[in-house]
Scaffold this motif. Structure first.
Motif, short mmCIF file in Angstrom:
data_model
loop_
_atom_site.label_atom_id
_atom_site.label_comp_id
_atom_site.label_asym_id
_atom_site.label_seq_id
_atom_site.Cartn_x
_atom_site.Cartn_y
_atom_site.Cartn_z
N TRP A 1 -46.77 -15.11 -28.28
CA TRP A 1 -45.94 -15.48 -29.41
C TRP A 1 -46.44 -14.41 -30.64
O TRP A 1 -45.63 -13.64 -31.36
N ARG B 1 -43.17 -11.86 -30.35
CA ARG B 1 -42.26 -12.82 -30.39
C ARG B 1 -40.64 -12.26 -30.86
O ARG B 1 -39.67 -13.00 -30.35
N TRP C 1 -39.01 -13.80 -27.59
CA TRP C 1 -37.97 -14.90 -28.07
C TRP C 1 -37.12 -14.11 -28.73
O TRP C 1 -36.85 -14.52 -30.01
N PHE D 1 -34.00 -17.58 -31.32
CA PHE D 1 -34.73 -18.51 -32.00
C PHE D 1 -34.14 -19.10 -33.16
O PHE D 1 -33.87 -18.65 -34.04
N PRO E 1 -43.07 -21.66 -30.53
CA PRO E 1 -42.07 -21.90 -29.67
C PRO E 1 -41.97 -23.38 -29.25
O PRO E 1 -41.07 -23.83 -28.59
N ARG F 1 -34.67 -18.80 -22.31
CA ARG F 1 -34.38 -18.53 -23.68
C ARG F 1 -33.57 -19.97 -24.02
O ARG F 1 -32.87 -19.77 -25.40
N LYS G 1 -39.55 -17.94 -21.97
CA LYS G 1 -39.00 -17.91 -23.34
C LYS G 1 -38.15 -18.87 -24.14
O LYS G 1 -37.29 -18.70 -24.55
N GLN H 1 -37.36 -22.37 -26.14
CA GLN H 1 -38.10 -23.06 -27.41
C GLN H 1 -37.79 -24.39 -27.31
O GLN H 1 -36.81 -25.06 -26.93
#
Length: 492
Positions: free
Chosen positions: A19, A23, A29, A32, A54, A236, A268, A270
């Motif tokens: 992260w 990130r 990521w 996000f 995350p 994701r 990746k 969240q």
């Protein structure tokens, strides 16, 4: 096949490193949800909740607004064509015979790569505006209803016992079965999900025969549902889980969080969670812990970086002491206790010292206490290297606690510490000299304890140091000034 229970648990450190370094990149990521702001809905009046990691957990008393935050977040995106579900605000916040939802604005900060966009959904009167402009992202929401056993839901129990009822089971693959086995600490030999009338029914086997959700515990049932969701969710995705602990005992909660960290890093994803569990909060880094504090007279404040102990104390219904002191960590708490014990021992019976988190958290709590927005009398205690703040006092000195105390103790004082620890003074002085070679002063006390051997714990070393410092080394006027501030707060 390798035993699914034999793999070491993933660690938080790997996710934190990823992260911090990647990130915003294509390897990190790039999708996000940074924050949500809620105005005009269920008592929210423009407060924002930021998602700074995350995997984030939101805690607070019942009615504080945790579920509202999760539902608002679930309406942030429209579904991708291949996965996810499109949620609309009316799915969560409909008009009813008892309330009319209007005058509401929901604002989102959404990051895509290096770009952050602001998107807004509004319902000023009868219709929501702005929904056609939502970005696409795979999103899944596990609501608290998943914890209700399937056999208690109307119609399902009767249907499952019908002689002609059949439902094909979609088996978990080896990786998914291993994930479920690690979380539940059970060696499942087979597992999968059946579907009946849109209800997922977990079907598991640990070698003694097959059994379904009708004969599972709530925690096993909810975890099987989560594994099934993760099986189909693309990389994701945004995964939102209400009350993530879902009937799991503490060890299973720790294993679940470790697996979520691993999934967040590798895929990746969240995760936005709500919780009432100290165990869940303890697994998270500072930036991933959010507490929603409601206060007298209405309204709420969003606190970041709180300790699990602080969060649980505010959600507990035990009788509170006359005064609560919020400090940064256990090291500061031990110094405060030592100062009180020397200057006014009776104070300890009237005051609770609560490590709350970073200096910014203590500063926020001090301001809330000064404004009368916390449940009881409270005061923030900042480390000596911080600036004066409203509703706070500072520890004696001018440096961080470890630097302040280690600098203040001379050789005779260290000899008194050695007597308290029942070690040789020369050995302790050598340990102190060795520890102070480390740049990170937070590690000094631990290094001293390591040098002295396994029977001398780090907390015992610091308690002995704090007691000698408070009695013999701190400036007496500063000690008296500090304790007098606590006495005045009690008397007010």
């Amino acid at each position: 096949m390798q035993n699914s229970l034999s793999r070491p648990l993933p660690t938080l450190g790997s996710l934190t490193h990823e992260w911090n370094t990647a990130r915003n990149t294509s390897k990190g990521w790039p999708l996000f949800l940074e924050s949500v702001q809620i105005d005009g809905l269920r008592g929210w009046s423009g407060e924002s909740v930021e998602f700074r990691f995350p995997v984030v957990a939101i805690a607070g008393e019942n009615g504080a607004g945790k579920s509202t935050v999760l539902k608002v977040a679930a309406a942030a995106y429209t579904a991708e064509q291949v996965s996810g579900h499109t949620f609309y605000p009316d799915d969560f916040f409909p008009n009813t015979p008892w309330e009319t939802v209007e005058g509401v604005t929901l604002t989102y900060l959404i990051r895509r790569g290096n770009k952050i966009d602001t998107q807004t959904l509004r319902k000023l009167t009868s219709r929501w505006r702005g929904m056609p402009n939502r970005f696409a992202r795979a999103l899944h929401f596990l609501e608290i209803s998943r914890t209700q056993p399937v056999n208690t839901q109307i119609g399902y129990g009767k249907a499952a016992t019908q002689a002609n009822f059949t439902a094909a089971v979609t088996p978990f693959n080896d990786a998914d079965r291993a994930l479920l086995s690690r979380i539940m600490n059970k060696p499942y030999t087979s597992s999968g999900m059946a579907t009946y009338q849109n209800k997922q029914v977990g079907v598991l086997n640990v070698g003694a025969g097959e059994y379904s959700n009708f004969h599972q515990g709530a925690g096993e049932d909810a975890t099987a549902d989560l594994v099934d969701l993760l099986r189909t969710a693309p990389d994701r995705s945004l995964i939102i889980i209400d009350e993530v602990e879902a009937s799991l005992h503490p060890r299973a909660q720790r294993r679940l969080m470790a697996e979520l960290f691993d999934i967040a890093e590798k895929r990746k994803m969240q995760f936005i969670l709500s919780t009432h569990s100290a165990t869940i909060m303890e697994q998270l880094p500072t930036e991933a812990r959010v507490y929603i504090q409601t206060h007298r007279g209405g309204g709420r404040d969003v606190l970041y970086g709180v300790t699990a102990k602080f969060a649980m104390s505010l959600m507990d219904d035990v009788e509170h002491p006359e005064l609560v002191l919020f400090c940064e960590d256990e090291y500061a708490a031990i110094l405060i206790d030592a100062l009180m014990n020397h200057e006014d021992p009776d104070l300890s019976r009237r005051i609770e010292i609560l490590p709350a988190g970073a200096a910014s958290t203590v500063t926020t709590l001090g301001a809330l206490a000064a404004a009368g927005r916390l449940p009881g009398a409270s005061l923030g205690v900042l480390d000596a290297d911080q600036r004066d703040q409203v509703g706070c006092v500072r520890l004696p000195g001018s440096q961080a606690p470890e630097k302040e105390v280690f600098d203040a103790l001379d050789d005779p004082a260290w000899e008194k510490v050695a007597q308290r620890l029942d070690v040789r003074a020369g050995e302790l002085l050598q340990a102190v000299d060795d520890a102070r070679q480390i740049d990170n002063h937070h590690a000094w006390t631990r290094r001293v304890a390591e040098h002295l051997g396994p029977r001398v714990r780090t907390d015992r070393v610091w308690e002995a140091i704090a007691a000698v410092w408070a009695k013999d080394s701190v400036n007496p006027e500063e000690r008296a000034t500090f304790v007098n501030a606590l006495q005045r707060q009690l008397a007010s």
